[in-house]
Structures are given as structure tokens and as C-alpha cells.
Write a protein that holds these residues in place. Structure first.
Motif, PDB file in Angstrom:
ATOM      1  N   GLN A   1      38.896  32.908  40.400  1.00 37.53           N
ATOM      2  CA  GLN A   1      37.882  33.938  40.166  1.00 37.53           C
ATOM      3  C   GLN A   1      37.822  34.270  38.677  1.00 37.53           C
ATOM      4  O   GLN A   1      38.802  34.120  37.956  1.00 37.53           O
TER       5      GLN A   1
ATOM      6  N   THR B   1      38.992  32.524  33.462  1.00 39.04           N
ATOM      7  CA  THR B   1      39.182  32.304  34.893  1.00 39.04           C
ATOM      8  C   THR B   1      40.655  32.500  35.233  1.00 39.04           C
ATOM      9  O   THR B   1      41.541  32.065  34.504  1.00 39.04           O
TER      10      THR B   1
ATOM     11  N   GLU C   1      41.437  38.343  46.312  1.00 40.46           N
ATOM     12  CA  GLU C   1      41.432  36.923  45.950  1.00 40.46           C
ATOM     13  C   GLU C   1      41.368  36.835  44.427  1.00 40.46           C
ATOM     14  O   GLU C   1      40.481  37.405  43.801  1.00 40.46           O
TER      15      GLU C   1
ATOM     16  N   ASP D   1      38.366  40.050  36.516  1.00 40.78           N
ATOM     17  CA  ASP D   1      37.673  41.312  36.779  1.00 40.78           C
ATOM     18  C   ASP D   1      38.655  42.436  36.456  1.00 40.78           C
ATOM     19  O   ASP D   1      39.613  42.647  37.205  1.00 40.78           O
TER      20      ASP D   1
ATOM     21  N   HIS E   1      41.916  42.872  38.508  1.00 37.73           N
ATOM     22  CA  HIS E   1      42.977  42.022  37.968  1.00 37.73           C
ATOM     23  C   HIS E   1      43.561  42.654  36.703  1.00 37.73           C
ATOM     24  O   HIS E   1      42.847  43.280  35.927  1.00 37.73           O
TER      25      HIS E   1
END
Length: 188
Positions: free
Chosen positions: A130, A152, A126, A133, A137
Motif C-alpha cells: 500500500q 510504498t 493492510e 498513509d 502507517h
């Protein structure tokens, strides 16, 4: 024989007996030291074998759990292409009765692929909404946004995937940044 002679004779006898026993004591001490060294070596080898057994068991479990990693990574491009194919179909063609079976077939293939992924511990990461990270990501671009906090994820170019608890492929994302001039307080 005088007492002094008896004492000298007794001393000589003790010295002779001690001299005869001394090599045996030295040999006994050497054997005892060798036995202790051998015992320590055996304990060390046993500990090494136990560590090797544990490491081998752990490696076998990992190999079993992650054996399909390469194959799963290859299937992700198939999943991406199915999603792109469905997204490329305009709504007027979706409503066409002649093309409905084709669209339904593509959708069912995508759902079956997701089921196979789930059955094998492959899950989608997901990303949207979020915090970025870096372990999951990969930020491709920054986009100004007044609606989302800086850092974000607000756009996903390619979905990310995990296989059990390991990263299979990071999600390629766009991350929010503060709009130009917002939050800057310049005092003259």
C-alpha cells in the motif's frame, strides 16, 4: 354655544380621552415587546435543548461503540506475542509429534483472538504493497527498492489495527525509496 365652542369642546374631549388611553397604549406596547422577547428566549432554549439531546445521543453512541478501545489496545500486545511465538518455532519442531499439540494450541488461540477482534469491529490494517498513509502507517525506516515505487510500504515491523472507523494502533512500516543513483540524470 357656537360651532367654534363645540369644536373646541370636542377637541378637548378627544385630547382628554387620548391622554387617558396613551398610558394604556404604552403599557400595551411594552407588554407586547416583553412577550416577543420571552417568545424568542423560549425558542432559543428549545433549540439549545434539541442540540443538547442530539449531542448526548451521539456521545452515548460513541461511548458504546468505542468503550473497549483501551482493553482492545492492551490485547494487541497479546496478539503480537502469539504471532512471535508461532514464528519462533522452527519447522523441524513443528513436525515433532510431541510438540504438535502445543503448536496447534497456540495457533487455535491466535485464531480465536482474531475471531473475537472481528466480532468487536477490530480489524488489521493492510500495509504491505500500500502507499504510505500517515493516518494508518508509521514509517520507521526507508529501504532502497528497485521493485516498488517510492513511498510504498514494503516491510511491516508491527501490524496496525482499527476499531470500527478509528485508528487503534498504526502499523509500523518500512517504506520503499529509490536506489542510490537511480533516476538521476546528470548531464555534463
Amino acid at each position: 354655544m357656537t360651532d367654534e365652542n363645540k369644536m373646541n369642546e370636542t377637541d378637548d374631549t378627544l385630547r382628554a380621552e387620548t391622554a387617558a388611553v396613551a398610558p394604556e397604549l404604552a403599557e400595551h406596547d411594552a407588554l407586547k415587546a416583553e412577550l416577543e422577547e420571552t417568545r424568542n428566549q423560549v425558542l432559543y432554549v428549545q433549540a439549545e435543548m434539541q442540540n443538547l439531546r442530539r449531542r448526548t445521543e451521539r456521545e452515548m453512541a460513541d461511548a458504546k461503540a468505542y468503550a473497549t478501545t483501551g482493553f482492545a489496545r492492551d490485547l494487541l500486545s497479546v496478539a503480537d506475542n502469539l504471532v512471535r511465538a508461532l514464528a519462533a518455532i522452527p519447522s523441524d519442531l513443528r513436525a515433532d509429534e510431541k510438540l504438535k499439540p502445543l503448536v496447534t494450541g497456540i495457533e487455535m488461540t491466535g485464531k480465536e483472538l482474531e475471531t473475537v477482534f472481528q466480532r468487536n469491529g477490530i480489524t488489521r490494517i493492510e500495509a504491505i504493497g500500500q502507499a504510505l498513509d500517515p493516518n494508518k502507517h508509521q514509517a520507521i525506516m526507508e529501504m532502497e527498492s528497485a521493485d516498488a515505487a517510492p513511498g510504498t510500504v514494503i516491510h511491516e515491523m508491527q501490524s496496525g489495527w482499527m476499531i470500527k472507523d478509528r485508528l487503534l494502533r498504526p502499523a509500523m512500516v518500512g517504506v520503499a525509496k529509490a536506489p542510490e543513483g537511480v533516476g538521476i540524470d546528470i548531464k555534463a
